[in-house]
Write an enzyme that holds these catalytic residues in place. Structure first.
Site, PDB file in Angstrom:
ATOM      1  N   LYS A 278     -34.650 -23.535   1.533  1.00 33.07           N
ATOM      2  CA  LYS A 278     -34.881 -24.861   0.944  1.00 33.07           C
ATOM      3  C   LYS A 278     -33.634 -25.730   1.069  1.00 33.07           C
ATOM      4  O   LYS A 278     -33.716 -26.892   1.456  1.00 33.07           O
ATOM      5  CB  LYS A 278     -35.282 -24.681  -0.530  1.00 33.07           C
ATOM      6  CG  LYS A 278     -35.631 -25.978  -1.247  1.00 33.07           C
ATOM      7  CD  LYS A 278     -36.651 -25.759  -2.347  1.00 33.07           C
ATOM      8  CE  LYS A 278     -36.087 -25.015  -3.539  1.00 33.07           C
ATOM      9  NZ  LYS A 278     -35.289 -25.883  -4.430  1.00 33.07           N
ATOM     10  N   SER A 279     -32.482 -25.175   0.745  1.00 31.69           N
ATOM     11  CA  SER A 279     -31.247 -25.969   0.811  1.00 31.69           C
ATOM     12  C   SER A 279     -30.978 -26.453   2.230  1.00 31.69           C
ATOM     13  O   SER A 279     -30.623 -27.617   2.451  1.00 31.69           O
ATOM     14  CB  SER A 279     -30.051 -25.113   0.369  1.00 31.69           C
ATOM     15  OG  SER A 279     -30.132 -24.831  -0.992  1.00 31.69           O
TER      16      SER A 279
ATOM     17  N   ARG B  46     -31.115 -30.446   3.932  1.00 31.90           N
ATOM     18  CA  ARG B  46     -29.962 -30.975   4.673  1.00 31.90           C
ATOM     19  C   ARG B  46     -30.329 -31.273   6.120  1.00 31.90           C
ATOM     20  O   ARG B  46     -29.839 -32.237   6.722  1.00 31.90           O
ATOM     21  CB  ARG B  46     -28.795 -29.981   4.589  1.00 31.90           C
ATOM     22  CG  ARG B  46     -28.181 -29.962   3.173  1.00 31.90           C
ATOM     23  CD  ARG B  46     -27.453 -28.671   2.889  1.00 31.90           C
ATOM     24  NE  ARG B  46     -26.693 -28.667   1.659  1.00 31.90           N
ATOM     25  CZ  ARG B  46     -27.204 -28.424   0.445  1.00 31.90           C
ATOM     26  NH1 ARG B  46     -28.506 -28.177   0.312  1.00 31.90           N
ATOM     27  NH2 ARG B  46     -26.449 -28.427  -0.620  1.00 31.90           N
TER      28      ARG B  46
ATOM     29  N   GLY C 132     -34.197 -31.531  -7.635  1.00 31.02           N
ATOM     30  CA  GLY C 132     -32.841 -31.969  -7.983  1.00 31.02           C
ATOM     31  C   GLY C 132     -31.982 -32.134  -6.740  1.00 31.02           C
ATOM     32  O   GLY C 132     -31.167 -33.055  -6.645  1.00 31.02           O
TER      33      GLY C 132
ATOM     34  N   GLN D  46     -24.649 -29.271  -5.178  1.00 31.85           N
ATOM     35  CA  GLN D  46     -25.322 -30.577  -5.116  1.00 31.85           C
ATOM     36  C   GLN D  46     -24.324 -31.703  -5.350  1.00 31.85           C
ATOM     37  O   GLN D  46     -24.353 -32.719  -4.658  1.00 31.85           O
ATOM     38  CB  GLN D  46     -26.444 -30.640  -6.149  1.00 31.85           C
ATOM     39  CG  GLN D  46     -27.609 -29.725  -5.792  1.00 31.85           C
ATOM     40  CD  GLN D  46     -28.710 -29.739  -6.823  1.00 31.85           C
ATOM     41  OE1 GLN D  46     -28.631 -30.412  -7.846  1.00 31.85           O
ATOM     42  NE2 GLN D  46     -29.764 -28.974  -6.557  1.00 31.85           N
TER      43      GLN D  46
ATOM     44  N   ASP E  21     -29.621 -19.307  -8.444  1.00 28.14           N
ATOM     45  CA  ASP E  21     -31.075 -19.431  -8.600  1.00 28.14           C
ATOM     46  C   ASP E  21     -31.761 -18.078  -8.802  1.00 28.14           C
ATOM     47  O   ASP E  21     -32.980 -18.018  -8.958  1.00 28.14           O
ATOM     48  CB  ASP E  21     -31.675 -20.115  -7.364  1.00 28.14           C
ATOM     49  CG  ASP E  21     -31.265 -21.584  -7.284  1.00 28.14           C
ATOM     50  OD1 ASP E  21     -30.951 -22.185  -8.338  1.00 28.14           O
ATOM     51  OD2 ASP E  21     -31.249 -22.135  -6.164  1.00 28.14           O
TER      52      ASP E  21
ATOM     53  N   ARG F 126     -33.420 -22.414 -17.973  1.00 26.24           N
ATOM     54  CA  ARG F 126     -33.844 -21.077 -17.517  1.00 26.24           C
ATOM     55  C   ARG F 126     -33.374 -19.968 -18.443  1.00 26.24           C
ATOM     56  O   ARG F 126     -34.024 -18.925 -18.544  1.00 26.24           O
ATOM     57  CB  ARG F 126     -33.343 -20.817 -16.091  1.00 26.24           C
ATOM     58  CG  ARG F 126     -34.137 -21.549 -15.073  1.00 26.24           C
ATOM     59  CD  ARG F 126     -33.813 -21.155 -13.646  1.00 26.24           C
ATOM     60  NE  ARG F 126     -34.714 -21.878 -12.760  1.00 26.24           N
ATOM     61  CZ  ARG F 126     -34.456 -22.203 -11.512  1.00 26.24           C
ATOM     62  NH1 ARG F 126     -33.304 -21.865 -10.968  1.00 26.24           N
ATOM     63  NH2 ARG F 126     -35.347 -22.838 -10.785  1.00 26.24           N
TER      64      ARG F 126
ATOM     65  N   ARG G 141     -39.357 -20.830 -10.250  1.00 28.54           N
ATOM     66  CA  ARG G 141     -38.735 -19.489 -10.226  1.00 28.54           C
ATOM     67  C   ARG G 141     -39.092 -18.683 -11.481  1.00 28.54           C
ATOM     68  O   ARG G 141     -39.145 -17.454 -11.432  1.00 28.54           O
ATOM     69  CB  ARG G 141     -37.228 -19.602 -10.038  1.00 28.54           C
ATOM     70  CG  ARG G 141     -36.877 -20.257  -8.706  1.00 28.54           C
ATOM     71  CD  ARG G 141     -35.453 -20.045  -8.266  1.00 28.54           C
ATOM     72  NE  ARG G 141     -35.077 -21.032  -7.264  1.00 28.54           N
ATOM     73  CZ  ARG G 141     -35.397 -20.970  -5.952  1.00 28.54           C
ATOM     74  NH1 ARG G 141     -36.070 -19.948  -5.474  1.00 28.54           N
ATOM     75  NH2 ARG G 141     -35.027 -21.926  -5.134  1.00 28.54           N
TER      76      ARG G 141
HETATM   77  C1  S3P Z   1     -28.647 -26.304  -4.352  1.00 28.76           C
HETATM   78  C2  S3P Z   1     -27.623 -26.052  -5.223  1.00 28.76           C
HETATM   79  C3  S3P Z   1     -27.817 -25.392  -6.529  1.00 28.76           C
HETATM   80  C4  S3P Z   1     -29.151 -24.676  -6.609  1.00 28.76           C
HETATM   81  C5  S3P Z   1     -30.290 -25.501  -6.073  1.00 28.76           C
HETATM   82  C6  S3P Z   1     -30.037 -25.873  -4.625  1.00 28.76           C
HETATM   83  C7  S3P Z   1     -28.357 -27.010  -3.100  1.00 28.76           C
HETATM   84  O1  S3P Z   1     -27.777 -26.377  -7.540  1.00 28.76           O
HETATM   85  O2  S3P Z   1     -29.438 -24.312  -7.947  1.00 28.76           O
HETATM   86  O3  S3P Z   1     -31.513 -24.810  -6.163  1.00 28.76           O
HETATM   87  O4  S3P Z   1     -29.218 -27.019  -2.184  1.00 28.76           O
HETATM   88  O5  S3P Z   1     -27.256 -27.578  -2.979  1.00 28.76           O
HETATM   89  P1  S3P Z   1     -26.377 -26.860  -8.190  1.00 28.76           P
HETATM   90  O6  S3P Z   1     -25.592 -27.478  -7.134  1.00 28.76           O
HETATM   91  O7  S3P Z   1     -26.766 -27.828  -9.267  1.00 28.76           O
HETATM   92  O8  S3P Z   1     -25.778 -25.614  -8.756  1.00 28.76           O
END
Ligand code: S3P
Length: 441
Positions: free
Chosen positions: A22-23, A27, A95, A170, A321, A352, A394
């Site tokens: 996903k991350s 990007r 987020g 993030q 996560d 969580r 999750r």
């Molecule tokens: C992510 C960073 C994490 C993670 C989220 C994805 C990212 O969040 O919990 O699911 O893709 O950069 P944080 O940066 O708030 O820790």
């Protein structure tokens, strides 16, 4: 869609491919939309969160189209080329999409309103607003710096120098992405290393980005802009955070053996596997290779007895996560598992820490919740409880897996959010032998 009951399963079996990370998928879409020319993305996660990013980048002018399952083509607008969207952009539950895009918009001369679902509208955005204001961007947010919010990007952005106070990829990425369209060097210091997918992809696209180890054990990142990004072919590795559910399901369900192919093994993402190994898990890594600049492996996991351990705070960024699913392993392990350094869990898709504690308690597991820690006493799991998922994918997946080993079925109030990150989860688990059925909530 709705409430689901998960009942005691016999061994889980089979060979599955982990869904796209996903991350990396977020990007890949954002950055290829900032390249000049055509990029190809393969293995893209087609979950709701990532599709929200695709829609937002399209609304700002990128040409993004699906060629086939997981295969996408992007014609970018170039750094500085994002256009004014006609309407607010809806980030759904994501987020990552909201925070990273706020960074991009902050240094483009456009004004964008970000909206989201109830979960996203309850999450703190001050952590990105504070650094991004230093670029000259202006923000108008709902009470408590929440969504919906409007970003008015700076026409003449200033380079930032930011010491990130919370371990957050993030926040780090939002500042770096803002730096792309900013003349001069944008600097970010992180006190603990967090996932580095933004840095890796930016470098691969030709950005002038330098990462150095900092004296405090963290990292200094320097990005010199304005950047010119080269279009490229991106291979998205499988998501270790999604593979985590299958790994733990196999470890705790007697008689199981699962092979999970194409799992991303970036060391800043694999803390869960270390924690499970400390608990006595045998996780075999085969076919170790590199794909798209990220290490990847196939994992072979069999049922084995686990024992409780202390998971130190320092490991949290590399498995942030994965605590919901680790807590399920802890519930089944022999003895106590103490997880420390969990403050960030309170501001994820749900709180969580309390969602895990309440769900475990509802299913007869002995659990203690501290301000930033969780203690779980493992053993046979009575089950029989209904878990409030609080719109958190999750939490939903974790408790469905607990049901595979509980004496009485474990129910969750809603499975719809699972589609945000792992649309194939229900089918994959049922094919492996999990017993899931819809129930009246
Ligand atoms: C992510 C960073 C994490 C993670 C989220 C994805 C990212 O969040 O919990 O699911 O893709 O950069 P944080 O940066 O708030 O820790």
């Amino acid at each position: 869609m709705g409430a689901i009951r998960s009942s005691l399963a016999e061994g889980l079996q089979g060979k599955y491919v982990a869904p796209g990370d996903k991350s990396v998928s977020h990007r890949a879409l954002m950055l290829s939309a900032l390249c000049i020319g055509r990029s190809r993305i393969s293995g893209l996660l087609e979950g709701e969160d990532v599709l929200a990013t695709a829609a937002a980048m399209r609304a700002m002018g990128a040409d993004i189209r699906q060629l086939g399952p997981g295969e996408w083509e992007v014609h970018g607008v170039g750094v500085g080329g994002l256009g004014q969207p006609d309407a607010p952009v809806d980030m759904g539950n994501s987020g990552t999409a909201a925070r990273l895009l706020m960074g991009l918009v902050a240094t483009h001369p456009i004004s964008v309103t970000f909206e989201g679902d109830a979960s996203l509208c309850s999450r703190p955005m001050g952590r990105v607003i504070t650094p991004l204001e230093a670029s000259g961007a202006q923000f108008e947010a709902a009470d408590g710096n929440r969504l919906p919010l409007t970003v008015r990007g700076a026409a003449a952005p200033l380079a930032m120098d930011y010491d990130v106070p919370v371990p957050s990829a993030q926040v780090k990425s939002a500042v770096l992405l803002a730096g792309l369209n900013t003349p001069g060097t944008t600097k970010v210091h992180e006190r603990e290393a967090t996932r580095d997918h933004s840095e890796n992809m930016l470098r691969a696209m030709g950005a002038d980005l330098v990462v150095t180890e900092a004296d405090d054990g963290g990292r200094d990142i320097a990005l010199t802009g304005p950047a010119e990004l080269e279009a490229m072919d991106i291979v998205v590795p499988g998501d270790p955070s999604s593979a985590a559910f299958l790994v733990v399901a196999a470890l705790i369900t007697p008689g199981s053996q699962l092979t999970i192919c194409n799992v991303g093994m970036n060391p800043l993402r694999t803390g869960l596997f270390e924690a499970l190994r400390d608990m006595g898990a045998q996780i075999e890594e085969t076919n170790v290779r590199e794909e798209g600049g990220e290490p990847v492996a196939d994992l072979i996991v069999r049922y084995n007895v686990l024992r409780g351990v202390t998971v130190p705070a320092g490991r949290a960024p590399s498995m942030i996560d994965e605590y919901p699913i680790l807590a399920m392993a802890a519930a089944v392990a022999e003895g106590e598992t103490l997880m420390e350094g969990l403050a960030e869990l309170r501001v994820k898709e749900s709180d969580r820490l309390s969602a895990i504690a309440e769900g475990l308690a509802a299913n007869g597991v002995i659990v203690e919740e501290g301000e930033d820690w969780l203690k779980v006493t493992g053993g046979p799991v009575p089950g029989g409880g209904m878990v409030a998922t609080h719109m958190d994918h999750r939490i939903a997946m974790s408790f469905l897996i607990l049901g595979c080993v509980a004496d009485s079925p474990v129910s969750i109030d809603e499975d719809a959010m699972i589609a945000t990150s792992f649309p194939a989860f229900m089918d994959m688990m049922q094919q492996a032998g999990a017993l899931f059925e819809g129930v009246e909530a």
